[in-house]
Design an enzyme around this catalytic site. Sequence first.
Site: not given
Ligand SMILES: *Cc1c(COP(=O)(O)O)cnc(C)c1O
Length: 390
Positions: A47, A99, A171, A196
């Site tokens: 961890r 988001y 982000d 993603k």
């Molecule tokens: C999918 C997404 C998230 C969240 O990420 P997870 O991996 O699903 O927890 C945050 N910000 C954006 C822009 C996203 O597309």
Amino acid sequence: MSYSKETSLILDSTRGNEHLSSNQPLYYSSTYHQQTLGGNAEYDYARSGNPNRQLLEEKLADLEGGQYGFAFSSGIAAITAVFLTLEPGDHVVLPDDVYGGTFRLTEQILKKFKIEFTTVDQTDLQQVKAAVQDNTKLIYVETPSNPLFKVTDIDGVSQIARKNNALLAVDNTFMTPLGQSPLKLGADIVIHSATKFLGGHSDLIAGAVIVNDPQLKNDIYLIQNGTGSGLSVYDSWTLAKHLKTLPIRFKQSVYNAEQIYRYLIENEAIETVYYPITSDTHLRQAKNGGAVLGFRLKDESKAQAFVDHLNIPLVSVSLGGVETILSHPATMSHAAIPEDVRAERGITNGLFRLSAGLEDVKELITDIDWALKEATYESKKSIEEPHFSS
Ligand SMILES: *Cc1c(COP(=O)(O)O)cnc(C)c1O
């Protein structure tokens, strides 16, 4: 010797890999032998750190051009870690179209711990300035935003943050580190949902945080280790391998998105196409329009019929996969928003978001074209089924 991103992502044999294998071995161990009591073993408990997560974190830092990378069990875990660097009474400025999962985290969880939030339209820097308070510690940006691809000036917001002794977190999920480099534009913290484009194969959930400041590095590490939200050994291993193809995947996906954009803006069944290459601000801070676009059908009642006639795209939430993913914000990501608020924000039944995958783009366009015609033309009989030749 320092290598380009393309080369450095691929080289596992010379970093953290004593057997010189093409891929780093999977260290599927929770704990490590400590021969010297009280000694300084590189790893003790997985961890706290392990070779697979460490290699991944080095690659993530390199990709964003940052000093320190951290891998988390999801994008939301990464975002949570950033917010947990704050204290009760601190204030954060958020975009009004943040988001959905980030909004839920702030509204339903972090507010209980007395962290305060103000949401504004960050495309207007005056609104960002006006939202800053004496206790503002963080400005949080997402650009381009989802699902209407609104663009925020990262450098402009970073100047507001700096003047007010607040940090700027971006982000960067939609543009990837290859399309946009927020640290170079003045951000202090970059966040990714690695689920993603970074992962790219729709097979894992992961998140990343990249920072330059050593104090921030210590703060984020304390939270990663102290809350146990670091990415698992196995998913770290998988993600580090998937990153090797990120540059070529992203390049192809951007190309496909550009072709689909050109096709859609000419199509009479489409009301509007949302793709950030029409924004000067975006083009100043990013290398291209990215691989995700939005579009609105002229006849909003034909959304289901359009989906019914598509063969190639996965109709689904998420984005950034090797497969083209078509999302319907009104019934998926934004379904929790009341219908009248949704309508006000332009998230209506005719709005779709498309994340371009790696399929043959001519076949993708043929498929979309066929589905739009079938869904929107009255006399169907005159249209032939498409034939795909390989
Ligand atoms: C999918 C997404 C998230 C969240 O990420 P997870 O991996 O699903 O927890 C945050 N910000 C954006 C822009 C996203 O597309």
